[in-house]
Design an enzyme around this catalytic site. Structure first.
Site, PDB file in Angstrom:
ATOM      1  N   ARG A 121       0.805  -1.219   0.000  1.00 29.43           N
ATOM      2  CA  ARG A 121       0.000   0.000   0.000  1.00 29.43           C
ATOM      3  C   ARG A 121       0.848   1.284   0.000  1.00 29.43           C
ATOM      4  NH1 ARG A 121      -5.640  -1.591   2.948  1.00 29.43           N
ATOM      5  NH2 ARG A 121      -6.457  -1.048   0.948  1.00 29.43           N
ATOM      6  N   ARG A 397     -14.355  -3.445  11.717  1.00 34.90           N
ATOM      7  CA  ARG A 397     -13.917  -2.243  10.988  1.00 34.90           C
ATOM      8  C   ARG A 397     -14.806  -1.937   9.788  1.00 34.90           C
ATOM      9  NH1 ARG A 397      -8.769  -3.049   8.735  1.00 34.90           N
ATOM     10  NH2 ARG A 397      -9.353  -1.096   7.760  1.00 34.90           N
TER      11      ARG A 397
HETATM   12  C1  UD1 Z   1      -8.319  -0.179  -2.750  1.00 37.27           C
HETATM   13  C2  UD1 Z   1      -9.281  -0.560  -3.853  1.00 37.27           C
HETATM   14  C3  UD1 Z   1     -10.642  -0.025  -3.488  1.00 37.27           C
HETATM   15  C4  UD1 Z   1     -11.041  -0.605  -2.135  1.00 37.27           C
HETATM   16  C5  UD1 Z   1      -9.986  -0.285  -1.079  1.00 37.27           C
HETATM   17  C6  UD1 Z   1     -10.275  -0.959   0.256  1.00 37.27           C
HETATM   18  C7  UD1 Z   1      -8.844  -0.741  -6.228  1.00 37.27           C
HETATM   19  C8  UD1 Z   1      -8.275  -0.107  -7.440  1.00 37.27           C
HETATM   20  N1  UD1 Z   1      -8.790  -0.026  -5.094  1.00 37.27           N
HETATM   21  O1  UD1 Z   1      -8.299   1.231  -2.658  1.00 37.27           O
HETATM   22  O2  UD1 Z   1     -11.598  -0.361  -4.466  1.00 37.27           O
HETATM   23  O3  UD1 Z   1     -12.270  -0.118  -1.729  1.00 37.27           O
HETATM   24  O4  UD1 Z   1      -8.718  -0.764  -1.527  1.00 37.27           O
HETATM   25  O5  UD1 Z   1      -9.923  -2.288   0.264  1.00 37.27           O
HETATM   26  O6  UD1 Z   1      -9.331  -1.843  -6.283  1.00 37.27           O
HETATM   27  N2  UD1 Z   1      -0.736   2.047  -5.478  1.00 37.27           N
HETATM   28  C9  UD1 Z   1       0.547   2.451  -5.700  1.00 37.27           C
HETATM   29  N3  UD1 Z   1       0.884   3.730  -5.321  1.00 37.27           N
HETATM   30  C10 UD1 Z   1       0.005   4.576  -4.735  1.00 37.27           C
HETATM   31  C11 UD1 Z   1      -1.295   4.147  -4.510  1.00 37.27           C
HETATM   32  C12 UD1 Z   1      -1.644   2.863  -4.890  1.00 37.27           C
HETATM   33  O7  UD1 Z   1       1.372   1.711  -6.217  1.00 37.27           O
HETATM   34  O8  UD1 Z   1       0.397   5.713  -4.421  1.00 37.27           O
HETATM   35  C13 UD1 Z   1      -1.134   0.677  -5.846  1.00 37.27           C
HETATM   36  C14 UD1 Z   1      -1.413  -0.181  -4.609  1.00 37.27           C
HETATM   37  O9  UD1 Z   1      -0.260  -0.786  -4.117  1.00 37.27           O
HETATM   38  C15 UD1 Z   1      -2.386  -1.192  -5.128  1.00 37.27           C
HETATM   39  C16 UD1 Z   1      -3.167  -0.406  -6.166  1.00 37.27           C
HETATM   40  O10 UD1 Z   1      -2.378   0.712  -6.521  1.00 37.27           O
HETATM   41  O11 UD1 Z   1      -1.713  -2.228  -5.775  1.00 37.27           O
HETATM   42  C17 UD1 Z   1      -4.548   0.031  -5.687  1.00 37.27           C
HETATM   43  O12 UD1 Z   1      -4.394   1.000  -4.754  1.00 37.27           O
HETATM   44  P1  UD1 Z   1      -5.536   2.049  -4.354  1.00 37.27           P
HETATM   45  O13 UD1 Z   1      -6.673   2.013  -5.281  1.00 37.27           O
HETATM   46  O14 UD1 Z   1      -4.837   3.321  -4.105  1.00 37.27           O
HETATM   47  O15 UD1 Z   1      -5.917   1.437  -2.976  1.00 37.27           O
HETATM   48  P2  UD1 Z   1      -7.012   1.933  -2.040  1.00 37.27           P
HETATM   49  O16 UD1 Z   1      -7.262   3.383  -2.164  1.00 37.27           O
HETATM   50  O17 UD1 Z   1      -6.663   1.351  -0.735  1.00 37.27           O
END
Ligand code: UD1
Length: 420
Positions: A121, A397
């Site tokens: 993350r 949660r």
């Molecule tokens: C993600 C889910 C979202 C879900 C939430 C809670 C997706 C696209 N997103 O959102 O639907 O509700 O988890 O479980 O399915 N990443 C990077 N750099 C960054 C940000 C993200 O490399 O700065 C990568 C992450 O490692 C991951 C992917 O992008 O592999 C998805 O991340 P993101 O959508 O940002 O995660 P959440 O916002 O937590």
């Protein structure tokens, strides 16, 4: 110690309403910081992550409290502060305060954020975008410091349609009068809900729900109000509960369009699913058939949050199911737990191959993250005999009273809380 004791085998029946979406409420709460007045967030779920966000808001001088099902935030007393590490690490969404603090307080220290251990993350996309908007990004011993006297509108191309980065950029851009454009933006319903809130305070936003979002901020935000959308993952959990245990239920207060890929997959597996307005009727009369190609992807693809759920449903369905987790690198922890209940699952990297068995047997299993916990509960509802699902603070949660809701549907489930 808290756990659920579940005796499987009861068919589910009846009606249930889903509460407001956690993943929509959290960024909206972070966004209330930019407002110099009052915000009313209707249908806000009363969950531990939400309460942690209220604690942070109060720490920042924004008076935030639940009034019935609404949260009211008065941000007029905002005073810029760094969020202490101990509080920040309690919830992953605390990183969403960065955009708001940067926009209103000119500085944000990101000292770590908690949440489930389903992957690394990273927040590099958030930081790169803040940099492009004119912030200085400074690694310090206490975390990453972002500083900007004045953010500027900018064109930001995301390498990946990250939900968190899209939200943080939208919030950061909302006090900047020049236009920010996000290309390859996330399209999730939670993004549209956040845009609805920001529009209510006077931000002009176009394109939310598509891959290109235009945000023109306001210098004079006004009082805001929004209704949190029904939680699509909670609704998917009830669908899965029926997939595992059989029966027939009606799920209310949910936009079925937010679940189209999940509904399509469960229909292909053999469930009967009808949609009408904000209701979903679902029933499972016979054994389901496994699918060879569930691949998680950004919305409107199959949601990563529903991947553990469908794996639970696949364990007792006919044939071979194949699931590829493409969003997070460490999100198959439920497979090992389901094996303890008699499931036949092999995992390689991010891929799970599920050979359906006729039935699972009750076992003692421990949640390793929020949706893993929900998947184990669903599996236990369909298993023979008694299961104990422990580590349920993860489940708390994301679900308000999952136990009572499932009881209403006829499940045999008890929440046990023992003093340590
Ligand atoms: C993600 C889910 C979202 C879900 C939430 C809670 C997706 C696209 N997103 O959102 O639907 O509700 O988890 O479980 O399915 N990443 C990077 N750099 C960054 C940000 C993200 O490399 O700065 C990568 C992450 O490692 C991951 C992917 O992008 O592999 C998805 O991340 P993101 O959508 O940002 O995660 P959440 O916002 O937590």
């Amino acid at each position: 110690m808290k756990h659920y004791k579940i005796t499987g085998g009861n068919l589910l029946s009846g009606e249930i309403s889903v509460h407001g979406s956690k993943n929509a409420a959290l960024p909206i709460l972070a966004a209330t910081v930019i407002n110099n007045g009052k915000s009313i967030i209707h249908n806000c779920p009363n969950l531990s992550d939400v309460r942690n966000m209220l604690e942070i808001l109060n720490l920042l001088g924004c008076r935030a409290e639940f009034v019935g099902r609404d949260v009211i935030v008065d941000s007029s007393g905002f005073s810029p502060k760094d969020i202490p590490y101990d509080i920040m690490k309690q919830t992953r969404s605390s990183s969403l305060f960065a955009g708001a603090l940067l926009a209103r307080g000119k500085r944000a220290l990101i000292s770590g954020s908690g949440g489930c251990c389903i992957g690394r993350r990273p927040i590099d996309l958030h930081l790169r975008a803040f940099g492009e908007m004119g912030a200085d990004i400074i690694p310090t011993g206490d975390g990453i410091l972002c500083v900007a006297d004045c953010l500027r509108g900018s064109k930001i191309i995301l390498d990946f349609p990250s939900v968190g980065a899209t939200e943080n950029i939208m919030i950061a851009a909302s006090l900047t009068p020049s236009t920010t454009v996000i290309y390859n933006a996330a399209k999730e319903p939670e993004i549209v809900n956040l845009a609805d809130y920001l529009r209510s305070v006077g931000v002009i936003i176009k394109g939310d729900g598509t891959g290109e979002i235009h945000i023109k901020g306001t210098c004079t935000p006004k009082d805001g109000e929004v209704e949190v959308v029904g939680d699509r993952i909670v609704a998917a959990t009830y669908l899965t509960a029926v997939a595992c245990s059989g029966g027939s239920i009606k799920i209310k207060s949910i936009d079925p369009g937010h679940l189209s890929s999940v509904i399509a997959s469960y229909r292909k597996m053999g469930m009967s699913i009808g949609v009408d307005g904000d209701e979903i009727e679902v029933s499972r009369q016979t054994r389901l058939v496994n699918l060879p190609n569930i691949i998680t992807s950004p919305y409107p693809g199959f949601p990563t949050d529903c991947q553990p759920l469908i794996v639970a449903a696949m364990t007792t369905s006919y044939g071979i199911g194949i699931v590829n987790e493409r969003i997070f690198e460490n999100r198959l922890g439920h497979c090992e737990r389901l094996r303890r209940m008699g499931a036949n699952i092999e995992t390689t990297g991010r891929c799970a191959v599920v050979r359906g068995v006729y039935s699972l047997s009750g076992a003692d299993v421990s949640s390793c993250d929020l949706r893993c916990g929900a998947a184990l509960v669903c599996a236990a509802l369909g298993a023979k005999g008694e299961s104990v699902v422990s580590n349920i603070s993860y489940i708390d949660r994301g679900y308000e009273n999952l136990c009572d809701s499932l009881k209403i549907l006829g499940a045999k489930i008890e929440r046990i809380e023992l003093n340590e």
